[in-house]
Design a protein around this motif. Structure first.
Motif, short mmCIF file in Angstrom:
data_model
loop_
_atom_site.label_atom_id
_atom_site.label_comp_id
_atom_site.label_asym_id
_atom_site.label_seq_id
_atom_site.Cartn_x
_atom_site.Cartn_y
_atom_site.Cartn_z
N GLU A 19 0.82 -1.20 0.00
CA GLU A 19 0.00 0.00 0.00
C GLU A 19 0.86 1.26 0.00
OE1 GLU A 19 -3.39 2.11 -0.33
OE2 GLU A 19 -3.21 -0.09 -0.40
N ARG A 20 1.93 1.27 0.77
CA ARG A 20 2.82 2.45 0.82
C ARG A 20 3.47 2.70 -0.53
NH1 ARG A 20 6.75 0.95 5.50
NH2 ARG A 20 7.75 2.89 4.80
N LEU A 21 3.92 1.63 -1.19
CA LEU A 21 4.55 1.79 -2.49
C LEU A 21 3.54 2.29 -3.53
CD1 LEU A 21 6.78 -1.41 -2.47
CD2 LEU A 21 7.63 0.93 -2.67
N HIS A 22 2.31 1.82 -3.44
CA HIS A 22 1.29 2.28 -4.38
C HIS A 22 1.04 3.77 -4.22
CE1 HIS A 22 -2.25 1.90 -6.98
NE2 HIS A 22 -2.89 2.68 -6.11
N ARG A 23 1.03 4.26 -2.99
CA ARG A 23 0.84 5.69 -2.76
C ARG A 23 2.02 6.50 -3.27
NH1 ARG A 23 -1.33 5.34 3.51
NH2 ARG A 23 -3.36 4.34 3.04
N LEU A 61 5.44 -4.75 -10.12
CA LEU A 61 6.71 -5.29 -9.61
C LEU A 61 7.88 -4.94 -10.53
CD1 LEU A 61 5.67 -8.85 -8.33
CD2 LEU A 61 6.32 -6.86 -6.97
N ARG A 62 7.63 -4.78 -11.82
CA ARG A 62 8.72 -4.40 -12.71
C ARG A 62 9.31 -3.05 -12.28
NH1 ARG A 62 9.60 -5.66 -18.08
NH2 ARG A 62 7.46 -6.46 -18.27
N THR A 63 8.45 -2.09 -11.97
CA THR A 63 8.93 -0.78 -11.52
C THR A 63 9.64 -0.89 -10.18
OG1 THR A 63 7.03 0.20 -12.66
CG2 THR A 63 8.23 1.58 -11.09
N LEU A 64 9.11 -1.72 -9.30
CA LEU A 64 9.73 -1.89 -7.99
C LEU A 64 11.13 -2.48 -8.11
CD1 LEU A 64 9.58 -1.86 -4.88
CD2 LEU A 64 8.52 -4.13 -5.00
N ARG A 65 11.31 -3.45 -8.98
CA ARG A 65 12.64 -4.07 -9.13
C ARG A 65 13.64 -3.13 -9.78
NH1 ARG A 65 12.73 -9.57 -11.89
NH2 ARG A 65 14.58 -9.90 -10.59
N GLY A 66 13.15 -2.12 -10.47
CA GLY A 66 14.07 -1.17 -11.08
C GLY A 66 14.60 -0.13 -10.12
N LEU A 67 14.07 -0.06 -8.90
CA LEU A 67 14.53 0.92 -7.92
C LEU A 67 15.84 0.46 -7.29
CD1 LEU A 67 11.14 1.71 -6.12
CD2 LEU A 67 12.27 3.02 -7.94
N ARG A 82 18.33 -0.93 -4.72
CA ARG A 82 18.09 -1.85 -3.61
C ARG A 82 18.43 -1.22 -2.27
NH1 ARG A 82 17.40 -7.30 -4.90
NH2 ARG A 82 18.35 -7.91 -2.91
N ASP A 83 19.47 -0.41 -2.24
CA ASP A 83 19.84 0.24 -0.97
C ASP A 83 18.73 1.16 -0.49
OD1 ASP A 83 22.22 -1.09 -0.85
OD2 ASP A 83 23.41 0.56 -1.71
N SER A 84 18.12 1.89 -1.40
CA SER A 84 17.03 2.78 -1.01
C SER A 84 15.83 1.99 -0.49
CB SER A 84 16.61 3.65 -2.20
OG SER A 84 17.70 4.45 -2.65
N LEU A 85 15.53 0.88 -1.17
CA LEU A 85 14.43 0.04 -0.70
C LEU A 85 14.71 -0.52 0.69
CD1 LEU A 85 13.35 -1.99 -3.88
CD2 LEU A 85 12.01 -0.28 -2.65
N ARG A 86 15.95 -0.93 0.91
CA ARG A 86 16.29 -1.50 2.22
C ARG A 86 16.17 -0.46 3.32
NH1 ARG A 86 20.72 -1.39 5.03
NH2 ARG A 86 21.89 -0.50 3.28
N ARG A 87 16.59 0.77 3.05
CA ARG A 87 16.53 1.81 4.07
C ARG A 87 15.08 2.21 4.37
NH1 ARG A 87 20.97 3.97 1.17
NH2 ARG A 87 19.55 5.48 0.16
N ARG A 88 14.25 2.25 3.33
CA ARG A 88 12.88 2.72 3.52
C ARG A 88 11.93 1.63 4.03
NH1 ARG A 88 10.75 7.32 0.77
NH2 ARG A 88 12.38 8.66 -0.09
N PHE A 89 12.13 0.40 3.53
CA PHE A 89 11.14 -0.65 3.81
C PHE A 89 11.72 -1.86 4.55
CE2 PHE A 89 9.65 1.67 0.10
CZ PHE A 89 8.34 1.97 0.47
N GLY A 90 13.00 -1.87 4.77
CA GLY A 90 13.59 -2.98 5.48
C GLY A 90 14.06 -4.10 4.56
N LEU A 91 14.82 -5.01 5.13
CA LEU A 91 15.38 -6.11 4.36
C LEU A 91 14.32 -7.12 3.93
CD1 LEU A 91 18.06 -7.35 3.33
CD2 LEU A 91 18.24 -8.56 5.52
N GLU A 92 13.17 -7.17 4.63
CA GLU A 92 12.15 -8.18 4.32
C GLU A 92 11.60 -8.03 2.91
OE1 GLU A 92 12.18 -6.28 6.91
OE2 GLU A 92 12.48 -7.62 8.64
#
Length: 473
Positions: free
Chosen positions: A184-188, A194-200, A202-212
């Protein structure tokens, strides 16, 4: 590997509907405190009347006054989740129930035994329908992808990793089963698939959303191993059905009893075993009544077990209204099927001996049907003994003796014949001095004046005062 996901969209509701005599009547599961009761789930009939999950109970009654209610129990939902995991275990040795509301099982290793995926899928759906659980099934090379596909479209099957990745790239971000509320947070934030998500980065994703989130993506696409918690079946069967109303007659208990017996036989087929003794407990408000069912050998035929249990139940008086029924089986020996001919004649009109034996015992009592076994005692009245059901003894060959009659009288009686003719004998018998019932007799085969062949004895050395002990055919 290939993983199938069985999504159970209304597990708690189906667990209640399957024990209702009329599952098509409007019904809802309720939860929440007494002052603020809300609907947790509704069946199709209630939904057609305008009811929906999350609605206040007062509003639901305004729309549908005759709505039937049942309490939502998370423990019961978890118990049925484990039951279906046990059911899936007979189709695959790798089954996981670690995610709520679904099961995943590895199916490629079962294709050789159960056939290709279309046949395998049809078998899963048929058995789930018979058990009374609605479902959605999907197939993918990774368990998480199969879980996502089952939520997208029922019956979606992707057997190759490249095709799976293409479909995953187009999955909406809110339906990718991301941890917590990450979807939900990513949609907002404007991330739609998922294609767009995988293009981000990885370090930014880990800092914002965690390793999970990163671990979920890697395991979803098969780029990292997914350490699933595999299911292991228990060594006993324990199931309970709350009736929701008070029952005072045996007839009203037959429907939940049939469901319990069916679940037991499903569990036995999972273990490739049988049941020889189990307990049916009728629960009252402050007490319970136990009905014990024992068989002479291990069985798992649903119709036979239901018939036996019903016969035992009908012989028990119900001292108080029944509010719940529980079935407990702890002795689950291996099941050895009866040897059958390849070309059985008129099988629909015959009843195998084990089933006939158990039906007679259930109707006439445990002691009405029994076996006999030789004891080795030379005294005719002690040469055999009853063998209780379930006992197994090694029967030694009987010693060589002169002919003995098949019809033995309960007690010897005087032979009322003026001129019997001796055909053979004597057979001297001296035994029983050690137990206080000393027997010293000379047995003869006699022919009476009417042509009957009798087995009689006289005191040693005498040929008069005959005592009749049996008849030859």
């Amino acid at each position: 590997m290939l993983w199938a996901c069985i999504l159970l969209p209304q597990l708690a509701l189906d667990a209640v509907l399957r024990r209702c005599p009329d599952p098509d009547a409007p019904l809802a599961l309720v939860t929440g405190p007494a002052q603020l009761r809300t609907l947790h789930a509704v069946n199709a009939a209630a939904a057609q009347a305008g009811l929906r999950a999350g609605m206040r109970l007062t509003a639901a009654y305004a729309l549908l006054p005759d709505l039937a209610l049942a309490e939502y129990e998370p423990q019961a939902e978890a118990r049925w989740h484990r039951f279906l995991a046990a059911w899936a275990y007979r189709h695959s040795s790798l089954v996981s129930a670690q995610w709520p509301g679904c099961l995943v099982l590895e199916v490629r290793a079962s294709f050789r035994l159960l056939g290709p995926w279309p046949r395998f899928e049809a078998r899963l759906r048929e058995e789930l329908h018979a058990l009374g659980f609605s479902h959605r099934i999907a197939l993918a090379p990774t368990p998480r992808a199969a879980r996502v596909f089952a939520g997208l479209r029922d019956g979606l099957a992707m057997m190759q990793a490249p095709g799976m990745n293409e479909v995953l790239d187009r999955v909406p971000i809110r339906r990718a089963v991301l941890p917590d509320d990450a979807g939900e947070r990513l949609h907002r934030m404007g991330i739609r698939d998922l294609r767009t998500l995988r293009g981000l980065p990885r370090d930014s994703l880990r800092r914002r959303f965690g390793l999970e989130v990163l671990e979920h993506l890697d395991r979803l696409y098969g780029e990292a191993d997914d350490p699933l918690v595999h299911y292991a079946p228990p060594d006993y069967f324990d199931a309970r059905v709350e009736l929701g109303y008070e029952v005072e007659s045996h007839t009203a208990l037959l429907f939940p009893l049939r469901r319990l017996i069916g679940d037991l036989c499903t569990y036995l087929s999972i273990r490739d075993g049988g049941v020889q003794r189990f307990l049916l407990r009728l629960e009252h408000e402050e007490s319970h009544t136990d009905v014990e069912v024992g068989l002479l050998s291990a069985e798992r035929e649903p119709a036979m077990l239901f018939e036996l249990t019903r016969n035992r139940l009908e012989r028990v008086s119900i001292p108080a209204p029944v509010v719940a029924v529980r079935l407990l089986a702890r002795e689950l020996p291996p099941f050895v099927p009866a040897v059958r001919d390849l070309f059985d004649l008129r099988a629909q009109q015959t009843l195998p001996w084990p089933q006939l034996r158990e039906r007679l015992r259930a109707r006439l009592g445990d002691d009405a049907v029994h076996q006999v076994t030789p004891t080795g005692d030379p005294r005719p009245e002690r040469a055999w003994r009853r063998l209780r059901g379930g006992d197994h003894v090694d029967i030694a060959p009987a010693p060589a003796r002169p002919p003995r009659p098949a019809w033995l009288l309960p007690q010897p009686i005087p032979l009322r014949d003026p001129r019997p003719r001796i055909l053979s004998g004597p057979e001297r018998l001296e035994s029983g001095w050690w137990d206080g019932e000393d027997a010293r007799r000379d047995y003869y085969v006699l022919e009476t004046s009417q042509g009957q062949r009798a087995w009689a004895f006289a005191p040693p050395g005498e040929r008069e005062h005959w005592m009749l002990h049996g008849w030859f055919a």
